[in-house]
Write a protein that holds these residues in place. Structure first.
Motif, PDB file in Angstrom:
ATOM      1  N   UNK A  68      23.720  41.702  22.469  1.00 26.87           N
ATOM      2  CA  UNK A  68      24.728  41.355  23.476  1.00 26.87           C
ATOM      3  C   UNK A  68      24.212  40.304  24.446  1.00 26.87           C
ATOM      4  N   UNK A  69      22.899  40.318  24.718  1.00 28.38           N
ATOM      5  CA  UNK A  69      22.331  39.372  25.690  1.00 28.38           C
ATOM      6  C   UNK A  69      20.844  39.176  25.390  1.00 28.38           C
ATOM      7  N   UNK A  70      20.513  38.029  24.818  1.00 31.26           N
ATOM      8  CA  UNK A  70      19.120  37.747  24.480  1.00 31.26           C
ATOM      9  C   UNK A  70      18.239  37.593  25.720  1.00 31.26           C
ATOM     10  N   UNK A  71      18.862  37.438  26.885  1.00 29.45           N
ATOM     11  CA  UNK A  71      18.100  37.275  28.130  1.00 29.45           C
ATOM     12  C   UNK A  71      17.965  38.597  28.894  1.00 29.45           C
ATOM     13  N   UNK A  72      18.248  39.697  28.238  1.00 29.36           N
ATOM     14  CA  UNK A  72      18.100  41.014  28.857  1.00 29.36           C
ATOM     15  C   UNK A  72      16.611  41.338  28.920  1.00 29.36           C
ATOM     16  N   UNK A  73      15.982  40.971  30.028  1.00 31.11           N
ATOM     17  CA  UNK A  73      14.529  41.077  30.111  1.00 31.11           C
ATOM     18  C   UNK A  73      14.071  42.532  30.108  1.00 31.11           C
ATOM     19  N   UNK A  74      14.877  43.440  30.633  1.00 31.71           N
ATOM     20  CA  UNK A  74      14.492  44.854  30.606  1.00 31.71           C
ATOM     21  C   UNK A  74      14.416  45.364  29.168  1.00 31.71           C
ATOM     22  N   UNK A  75      15.415  44.998  28.351  1.00 31.63           N
ATOM     23  CA  UNK A  75      15.394  45.413  26.947  1.00 31.63           C
ATOM     24  C   UNK A  75      14.224  44.764  26.212  1.00 31.63           C
ATOM     25  N   UNK A  76      13.946  43.503  26.521  1.00 32.72           N
ATOM     26  CA  UNK A  76      12.813  42.818  25.882  1.00 32.72           C
ATOM     27  C   UNK A  76      11.491  43.505  26.206  1.00 32.72           C
ATOM     28  N   UNK A  77      11.299  43.837  27.472  1.00 31.90           N
ATOM     29  CA  UNK A  77      10.058  44.494  27.891  1.00 31.90           C
ATOM     30  C   UNK A  77       9.892  45.816  27.153  1.00 31.90           C
ATOM     31  N   UNK A  78      10.950  46.617  27.115  1.00 30.14           N
ATOM     32  CA  UNK A  78      10.837  47.940  26.499  1.00 30.14           C
ATOM     33  C   UNK A  78      10.655  47.835  24.981  1.00 30.14           C
ATOM     34  N   UNK A  79      11.264  46.804  24.369  1.00 28.42           N
ATOM     35  CA  UNK A  79      11.065  46.609  22.940  1.00 28.42           C
ATOM     36  C   UNK A  79       9.634  46.155  22.655  1.00 28.42           C
ATOM     37  N   UNK A  80       9.111  45.264  23.496  1.00 26.48           N
ATOM     38  CA  UNK A  80       7.719  44.839  23.336  1.00 26.48           C
ATOM     39  C   UNK A  80       6.774  46.023  23.494  1.00 26.48           C
ATOM     40  N   UNK A  81       7.030  46.869  24.482  1.00 27.37           N
ATOM     41  CA  UNK A  81       6.196  48.058  24.696  1.00 27.37           C
ATOM     42  C   UNK A  81       6.248  48.981  23.479  1.00 27.37           C
ATOM     43  N   UNK A  82       7.432  49.131  22.893  1.00 23.33           N
ATOM     44  CA  UNK A  82       7.560  49.992  21.717  1.00 23.33           C
ATOM     45  C   UNK A  82       6.737  49.459  20.553  1.00 23.33           C
ATOM     46  N   UNK A  83       6.849  48.163  20.287  1.00 23.83           N
ATOM     47  CA  UNK A  83       6.069  47.567  19.197  1.00 23.83           C
ATOM     48  C   UNK A  83       4.567  47.688  19.481  1.00 23.83           C
ATOM     49  N   UNK A  84       4.178  47.487  20.742  1.00 22.28           N
ATOM     50  CA  UNK A  84       2.760  47.585  21.087  1.00 22.28           C
ATOM     51  C   UNK A  84       2.253  49.015  20.886  1.00 22.28           C
ATOM     52  N   UNK A  85       3.044  50.018  21.314  1.00 25.10           N
ATOM     53  CA  UNK A  85       2.637  51.413  21.140  1.00 25.10           C
ATOM     54  C   UNK A  85       2.430  51.766  19.680  1.00 25.10           C
ATOM     55  N   UNK A  86       3.232  51.169  18.825  1.00 22.85           N
ATOM     56  CA  UNK A  86       3.198  51.521  17.407  1.00 22.85           C
ATOM     57  C   UNK A  86       2.311  50.589  16.587  1.00 22.85           C
TER      58      UNK A  86
END
Length: 399
Positions: A68-86
Motif C-alpha cells: 500500500x505504501x513503499x515509504x511506510x518506514x515503520x513497516x520497513x523497520x519491522x520487516x528488516x528486524x524480522x529478516x535479521x532475527x531469522x
C-alpha cells in the motif's frame, strides 16, 4: 456479526492488552479485510503474529502494508528486524538499505529513529564486509593472475558492485575525443620507454636540486589566475609557491634557459614519443608541493593526452588520487593517468615533494587519429589568429 474496520481494530487492541494475541490476530485480519488500504491495520496484524512467534505471517502482513505504501518506514523497520532475527542477511540488507534511504530524507529525525538508522548502517557495513571477504576469497587469486589493465578493471568492477567505489567519468574543459576508455591510470605496457625514463631518475633529480638552489624567475606559482577572478577552490594556491612549477616546455614552447641547465632532463624528454603541436604541446615541468599542502580535486583539458609523473623527491605521507584509485608516488617509478578524470594530490609531510610532469598522446589513439587532432588544432589556431579569435578559441577548446 460483521464488524467495521474501526471496531475490529479496537477489539484487537483490547485483546492484545489482555494477552490474547490469537484473538487479536483474528480481529486485525477482519479489520484489514474491511479496509485493506490502511497500513496501520496490517502493522497491527504483524505485531500480533510477532507476539505469537509466527514469523512468516508477520512478514506477510508487513509486506501487505508496504504494497500500500513503499515509504511506510515503520513497516520497513519491522520487516528488516524480522529478516535479521531469522538470519536472512540478504533480505535484511535490502530492507535496512531502504530504511536508510528513507531516513536520510527526514530533516530532523526523532532520537528513536536516529538509533534505528545507526543500527541499520552498522548492520549493512558488517554484511558488506562479510560479502567483501567472500568476494576476495573467491576472486582474489584470479585478479592477481590477470595483467595490469584487466586486473585493475576487475578490481574496480568488484569494488563498485559492492558499493565500495565510485566510478568517475571524463570531464574535459577543452577537446573531448569520443569513445576512448575512461580509465584512471594507463597500463604501463603502453609506454615501453618507462624503463629508460626511470633509469635517468638520479640525474634528473640532481638537475632539479641544482635548479632549485638558484631558480631565479623560472620557479613560479603553478596557479596564476587573472586579476579580479576569485571565489574558487584555487584561491588558496593562487600566486602561491606552496604549489610551484619550473617549466621546461610550456604549451609547445621550449624554455631554453631551463633546458640548458637540465641537459639530462632535456634528453629524457626528447626521447619520449610525445605530441608536438605548436602553441599547445608538449608541456613539461618540475612540480613542487610544499609541506602540508593539498591540490584540490579537479579535472583537465583533454582526454586526447596522457599525463606522466616521474616522482623525484617523495617524503612519507604524500598521496595522489585519480577517480576511485589512490596511489603513493614511488621515487623513480613513472606512471600515466587521464587527468580529465577527477584527481587530487597532497603532501602531509614536513618536506617538499617534487615530480617531473609531462604530457604525451593518449595511447589508445592511433597515429592517424593523433594526426587528425594535431591538424585540427593547427587549423583552428590559424583561424583564431586571422579572423574570429574569441569564437574560434571557444569552439576549439584547448589541448
Amino acid at each position: 456479526m460483521t464488524l467495521s474496520s474501526q471496531e475490529a481494530n479496537a477489539r484487537g487492541l483490547a485483546a492484545l492488552k489482555a494477552g490474547d494475541a490469537a484473538a487479536a490476530a483474528r480481529l486485525f485480519e477482519q479489520a484489514a479485510a474491511a479496509d485493506p488500504q490502511a497500513g496501520s491495520l496490517w502493522r497491527n496484524l504483524a505485531h500480533a503474529h510477532r507476539v505469537l512467534g509466527d514469523d512468516p505471517a508477520e512478514r506477510r502482513a508487513l509486506e501487505s502494508a508496504l504494497e500500500r505504501d513503499q515509504r511506510d518506514i515503520s513497516a520497513l523497520v519491522r520487516l528488516a528486524e524480522s529478516h535479521e532475527r531469522n538470519g536472512a542477511s540478504r533480505d535484511a540488507m535490502i530492507r535496512w538499505s531502504a530504511v536508510i534511504q528513507l531516513g536520510e530524507q527526514i530533516a530532523a529525525p526523532a532520537p528513536a529513529l536516529v538509533e534505528i538508522l545507526d543500527h541499520a548502517r552498522a548492520y549493512c557495513r558488517t554484511q558488506q564486509a562479510a560479502i567483501a571477504r567472500q568476494v576476495e576469497s573467491a576472486f582474489g587469486a584470479r585478479r592477481a593472475g590477470l595483467e595490469q589493465t584487466p586486473g585493475r578493471r576487475a578490481g574496480a568492477f568488484l569494488d563498485h558492485v559492492l558499493g565500495q567505489r565510485r566510478i568517475y567519468p571524463n570531464q574535459c574543459a577543452g577537446l573531448y575525443y569520443p569513445f576512448l576508455p575512461a580509465d584512471e591510470f594507463f597500463d604501463d605496457r603502453h609506454f615501453p620507454w618507462f624503463e629508460a625514463l626511470a633509469a635517468r631518475t638520479p640525474a634528473i633529480r640532481a638537475e632539479l636540486e641544482a635548479l632549485l638552489g638558484d631558480p631565479g624567475e623560472d620557479l613560479r606559482p603553478y596557479v596564476r589566475m587573472d586579476k579580479g577572478v576569485s571565489g574558487s577552490q584555487w584561491d588558496a594556491l593562487n600566486d602561491n609557491l606552496d604549489w610551484s612549477a619550473c617549466f621546461l616546455w610550456e604549451y609547445g614552447r621550449p624554455n631554453q634557459p631551463v633546458l640548458d641547465r637540465c641537459p639530462e632532463t632535456a634528453a629524457a624528454l626528447a626521447a619520449v614519443p610525445g605530441a608536438r603541436i605548436p602553441g599547445r604541446a608538449p608541456s613539461a615541468f618540475f612540480s613542487m608541493l610544499r609541506p602540508h599542502t593539498r591540490i584540490p580535486p579537479h579535472t583537465g583539458v583533454t582526454n586526447s593526452r596522457a599525463i606522466i609523473h616521474l616522482p623525484l623527491i617523495v617524503p612519507p605521507d604524500c598521496g595522489f588520487r585519480v577517480g576511485g584509485e589512490t596511489r603513493e608516488w614511488v621515487e623513480g617509478r613513472p606512471f600515466a593517468f587521464d587527468d580529465t578524470i577527477e584527481h587530487e594530490a597532497w603532501n602531509d609531510s614536513s618536506v617538499m615533494r617534487a615530480v617531473l610532469i609531462f604530457d604525451v598522446w593518449n595511447p589508445h589513439l592511433t597515429e592517424e587519429e593523433q594526426g587528425i587532432v594535431a591538424d585540427y588544432c593547427r587549423m583552428i589556431d590559424s583561424v583564431t589568429d586571422s579572423s574570429a579569435p574569441d569564437a574560434a578559441a571557444s569552439a576549439a577548446g584547448a589541448l
